[in-house]
Design an enzyme around this catalytic site. Structure first.
Site, PDB file in Angstrom:
ATOM      1  N   ASP A   1       0.763  -1.448   0.199  1.00  0.00           N
ATOM      2  CA  ASP A   1      -0.490   0.124  -0.476  1.00  0.00           C
ATOM      3  C   ASP A   1       0.693   1.480   0.364  1.00  0.00           C
ATOM      4  O   ASP A   1       1.321   1.416   1.250  1.00  0.00           O
ATOM      5  CB  ASP A   1      -1.144  -0.090   1.003  1.00  0.00           C
TER       6      ASP A   1
ATOM      7  N   ASP B   1      -1.451   5.721  -7.080  1.00  0.00           N
ATOM      8  CA  ASP B   1      -1.869   4.031  -4.985  1.00  0.00           C
ATOM      9  C   ASP B   1      -2.000   2.877  -6.166  1.00  0.00           C
ATOM     10  O   ASP B   1      -2.839   2.564  -6.793  1.00  0.00           O
ATOM     11  CB  ASP B   1      -3.549   5.182  -4.862  1.00  0.00           C
TER      12      ASP B   1
END
Ligand code: NAG
Ligand code: NAG
Ligand code: NAG
Ligand code: NAG
Length: 434
Positions: free
Chosen positions: A115, A314
């Protein structure tokens, strides 16, 4: 094994017949400073779904997870508070890509979700109440494990720290989900690199459903991140190539440190939002559909640290989300190019789907100093039977007044994305990492 709801098999359906023909090698060892990256639905992933859902069901499920992530981003960028060690979004996200990491001495292997928009690592620890893994980390089996004391500076970097005995702990709630973790240190080994005394969250209790089963590796750039804790080793530099959902062999790579990074790569400057220092903001200046630069109000793309507006890369969002005026402009031009007379259908949050074969126009993101032209595989998804094709991007969800544009992982697949923090830039090069 309990299969959480976020393990949606839609992508698996896309390639399952191919995979059956060729089983990938799953036991390949990570070496040097390079880790294999697996999609959560990979044949090599223990989290792959056991029971396929319909294609439509699965798409809706993935979108719902993205929607929760967008909601979280939206609240995140608007507020002033410090990034927590385990942010709400870590709880609600659907982890898409996983890497193998080893904790403790002797090493215990866990498969962590990647992440880029989170800072810290956290993993389920033995005795955890509500964690969905059958293989938590067992501190008692590690000779190098240490608790972080309440007086330690690390304890001040977590939200609402509390003292359990003399050890630093914290808990965090979001909607109906919450976790409690203690702050601990142990050796983290990534590929062949040991990082002694790595500070992370040892999860003791979770409620709610969708925390990544074996934990999370934050690749953000805040104080407790991998980047800041491995500064000597990796110099805040890493790159990944995310494998396509459709790839047979289905692994990509996470390359840590500056040494083996590509030399021929295009760069765009990284922007820093002091309020959200972990997010990788870039300057998206325009978008082309085919050869046409789409007419977008400049304010909808502009970086604004105060409102949180702008564009981020992201790794945890699946489908690119654009602020409403940006998406509308891109979508309208896409429809015009595909054929204004063709009937358009919807599928959940996707509003531009076709039940007939289409010619997919190129979509090009124009960043400062770098253009990225996406091939069709990064632009549309096809149903298993090939009868439905959808533009795999969306506007902000209805109930989220989002000003953030998120370049998501489906749009990054089969590209090397290089995060070069010391030189404050992100590089992108096409690379088939199937
Ligand atoms: C860490 O803290 C826990 C709970 O406070 C305790 O049970 C454990 O023995 C401690 N471990 C070490 C190595 O100090
Ligand atoms: C978590 O929060 C609840 C409610 O505020 C509190 O009762 C509990 O003691 C907290 N647990 C930890 C580990 O901080
Ligand atoms: C973790 O939870 C267990 C009970 O579930 C408790 O006995 C233990 O003290 C907790 N440890 C920490 C460090 O909070
Ligand atoms: C899969 O990987 C093997 C080597 O590991 C390679 O020979 C083969 O061409 C790959 N197949 C595809 C479709 O990429």
């Amino acid at each position: 094994m309990k299969i959480p709801i976020f393990l949606t098999p839609f992508l698996l359906c896309l390639f399952i017949s191919l995979v059956q023909a060729q089983t990938p090698k799953c036991d390949i060892q990570d070496d040097g400073s390079t880790l294999k990256v697996f999609h959560i639905f990979s044949q090599c992933s223990p989290f792959k779904p056991s029971k396929p859902m319909s294609w439509e069901e699965s798409v809706l499920n993935l979108q719902a997870k993205d929607q929760a992530r967008m909601q979280y981003f939206s609240s995140l960028v608007a507020r002033k508070s410090v990034v927590p060690i385990a942010s709400a979004r870590q709880i609600i996200q659907s982890p898409t890509y996983i890497v193998k990491a080893k904790f403790g001495t002797p090493p215990q292997t866990l498969l962590l979700a990647l992440d880029t928009s989170s800072d810290a690592a956290w993993i389920p620890c033995s005795g955890c109440v509500g964690c969905s893994t059958s293989k938590p980390f067992a501190p008692i089996k590690s000779t190098s494990f240490r608790n972080v004391s309440c007086g330690s500076p690390h304890c001040k970097q977590v939200p609402n720290p509390t003292c359990g005995g003399s050890a630093c702990a914290f808990n965090f709630t979001y909607g109906s989900s919450s976790i409690a973790a203690s702050v601990v240190q142990d050796t983290l080994t990534l590929a062949a690199d040991p990082i002694p005394g790595y500070t992370f969250g040892c999860v003791n209790k979770t409620t709610g459903s969708s925390a990544p089963q074996q934990g999370l590796l934050g690749l953000g750039r805040g104080p407790l991140s991998l980047l800041s804790q491995s500064q000597n080793l990796y110099k805040s530099t890493f790159s990944y190539c995310l494998p396509s959902f459709k790839s047979i062999n289905f692994s990509g790579s996470l390359r840590l440190g500056p040494v083996y990074q590509p030399k021929r790569i295009k760069y765009t400057p990284l922007l820093r939002n002091p309020r959200r220092s972990s997010l990788y903001y870039v300057n998206l200046v325009a978008i082309k559909v085919g050869r046409k630069i789409v007419d977008i109000p400049p304010a909808a793309l502009a970086f604004n640290p105060t409102t949180g507006a702008g564009t981020i890369f992201d790794s945890g969002t699946v489908f690119t989300r654009l602020a409403e005026p940006v998406y509308t402009a891109v979508r309208n031009e896409f429809r015009r190019r595909v054929g204004p007379k063709l009937p358009v259908t919807t599928l959940g949050g996707f509003d531009t789907c076709y039940n007939v074969p289409i010619v997919v126009p190129t979509i090009t993101f124009l960043f400062s100093g770098m253009n990225v032209a996406l091939p069709p595989d990064n632009i549309v998804i096809h149903s298993t039977a090939g009868s439905t094709t959808c533009l795999a991007m969306a506007g902000a969800p209805d109930n989220v007044n989002s000003v953030l544009n998120v370049i998501a992982n489906m749009q990054q697949q089969n590209h090397r994305v290089l995060f070069d923090v010391p030189n404050s830039r992100i590089g992108i090069a096409r690379e088939l990492c199937t």
